[in-house]
Design an enzyme around this catalytic site. Structure first.
Site, PDB file in Angstrom:
ATOM      1  N   LYS A  38       0.818  -0.800   0.123  1.00  0.00           N
ATOM      2  CA  LYS A  38      -0.084   0.062   0.028  1.00  0.00           C
ATOM      3  C   LYS A  38       0.966   1.692   0.123  1.00  0.00           C
ATOM      4  O   LYS A  38       2.249   1.463  -0.049  1.00  0.00           O
ATOM      5  CB  LYS A  38      -1.114  -0.248   1.802  1.00  0.00           C
ATOM      6  CG  LYS A  38      -0.455   0.500   2.354  1.00  0.00           C
ATOM      7  CD  LYS A  38      -1.545  -0.145   3.277  1.00  0.00           C
ATOM      8  CE  LYS A  38       0.013  -0.312   5.124  1.00  0.00           C
ATOM      9  NZ  LYS A  38      -1.281  -0.487   6.051  1.00  0.00           N
ATOM     10  N   TYR A 264      13.190  31.782   5.800  1.00  0.00           N
ATOM     11  CA  TYR A 264      11.243  32.579   5.695  1.00  0.00           C
ATOM     12  C   TYR A 264      11.247  32.858   7.338  1.00  0.00           C
ATOM     13  O   TYR A 264      11.719  31.749   8.102  1.00  0.00           O
ATOM     14  CB  TYR A 264      10.448  31.094   6.172  1.00  0.00           C
ATOM     15  CG  TYR A 264      10.385  31.652   3.694  1.00  0.00           C
ATOM     16  CD1 TYR A 264      10.242  32.627   2.783  1.00  0.00           C
ATOM     17  CD2 TYR A 264       9.949  30.254   3.369  1.00  0.00           C
ATOM     18  CE1 TYR A 264      10.588  32.291   1.633  1.00  0.00           C
ATOM     19  CE2 TYR A 264       9.762  30.213   2.117  1.00  0.00           C
ATOM     20  CZ  TYR A 264       9.845  31.542   1.225  1.00  0.00           C
ATOM     21  OH  TYR A 264       9.538  31.779  -0.190  1.00  0.00           O
TER      22      TYR A 264
END
Ligand code: PLP
Length: 368
Positions: A38, A264
């Site tokens: 998965k 940032y």
């Protein structure tokens, strides 16, 4: 291994073979092995991983959703595929592509029978999921009579297996809880087999279940994380090899002065002359913001370089003040050492989360 020139996830298929063989050596000889692929085979590329596991004679695959199973069929995978969490809107596709649903509620059972009958199926294989303590998906033990009555009233489907899932197989402090789950699974399976009159396959264990509860292997085990190289304990980790190595390069080096900031919002502020390297991998590639601001580190020429400032979408900056290195040099985010598990722990996460998070824009390269 060749030097990289961009961010890549290198996948070592020989390590996958070794992990598979090790799991097999720890599994009862009569027991089948289902490989859980998965979530893009835990971030590794489900089609390539499944193709390789087919060459090793794996018995079964499991995915979470129908579209993951469809992708495997499109890639030519012929081995049976169990869909662990299908939604009823996809049942027709699921049947068209010979995928086998987990049936975990009366609603799912009845809806699947309606579609199977409309599609003129007979004896279509389904897998009946029981809840034995995880409290996530599954019927209760008390549902057995109602399920078997429903099954006996249709020729369209048959129970190929009965299964459940352990809640804490890696945690030996929860041994009593797990043993209770095993016992409850046995009780429910006995009742089911009695009521239905044939014996479906039984399966319960995930990777840590295989390793810690050999008495609970039953007819099949379902392994995911072990195949990808993690044993969920320091001791077991030594028997596995992580198959994926996340590598990148140094794009640019800066030297900044005390008082200068990086990234940032200026979260990192230099207190002295500092050398930084900018690496082309960011939160859009799966390195979440929780790894920023000194939590996570990468490896450059065998030395630890902490991630400084906020993680950007496409980049991170690391402190290389004491590391001799150059623009274009290769860096390792995780791999065989330090492992994804070590990297994940730096930000309170686990191997499962970081390896499945590496986004599709990171190129996968396969070593055979
Ligand atoms: C994901 C999953 C597994 C695999 O677990 P690992 O710990 O990765 O081996 C097995 N069974 C079910 C139902 C799962 O959802």
């Amino acid at each position: 291994m060749e030097k990289v020139h961009e961010t890549v996830l290198e996948i070592d298929l020989n390590a996958l073979t070794r992990n598979f063989q090790y799991l097999k050596s720890r599994t009862n000889p009569e027991t089948k092995i289902l490989a859980v692929v998965k979530a893009f085979a835990y971030g590794n590329d489900a089609s390539e991983i499944a193709k390789h596991l087919e060459t090793l004679q794996v018995d079964y695959f499991a995915v979470a959703y129908t579209n993951e199973g469809v992708a495997l069929r499109d890639a030519g995978i012929r081995t049976p595929i169990l869909v662990l969490h299908p939604q009823s809107i996809n049942f027709k596709t699921l049947i068209d592509r010979c995928l086998e649903p987990s049936i975990y509620s009366h609603f799912v059972l009845n809806t699947f029978i309606e579609v199977a009958e409309a599609e003129k199926q007979s004896n279509y294989p389904v897998h009946i999921k029981f809840n034995t303590g995880l409290n996530r998906l599954g019927f209760d033990g008390a549902d057995v009579t109602k399920i078997t009555t429903t099954l006996k009233n249709t020729k369209s489907i048959h129970a190929k297996s009965i299964f459940s899932h352990l809640a804490a197989s890696e945690d030996l402090n929860e041994k009593i809880f797990t043993e209770n789950q095993i016992q409850l699974f046995k009780t429910i399976s006995d009742a089911f087999i009695n009521a239905i009159g044939y014996k479906p396959m039984l399966h319960l264990c995930n990777t840590s279940g295989v390793l810690n509860y050999p008495e609970a292997h039953f007819d099949m085990v379902r392994s995911g994380i072990g195949l990808y190289g993690f044993g969920n304990s320091e001791l077991e980790d030594t028997h596995f090899t992580p198959i994926a190595t996340l590598k990148s390069i140094i794009s640019q080096i800066h030297t900044i002065e005390a008082g200068d900031s990086v990234g940032y919002n200026r979260v990192f502020k230099a207190t002295k002359k500092t050398k930084t390297a900018t690496i082309p991998i960011g939160h859009a590639d799966g390195i979440g913001r929780q790894y920023g601001n000194g939590k996570g580190f990468i490896t450059i020429n065998n030395q630890k370089a902490p991630i400084i400032g906020n993680v950007c979408m496409d980049m991170i900056m690391v402190d290389i003040t004491d590391i001799p290195c150059h623009e274009g040099d290769e860096v390792i985010i995780f791999g065989k050492n330090p492992t994804a598990n070590t990297f994940a722990h730096s930000a309170n996460s686990i191997s499962y989360e970081i390896i499945t998070a590496i986004s599709q824009r990171v190129k996968r390269v396969f070593l055979k």
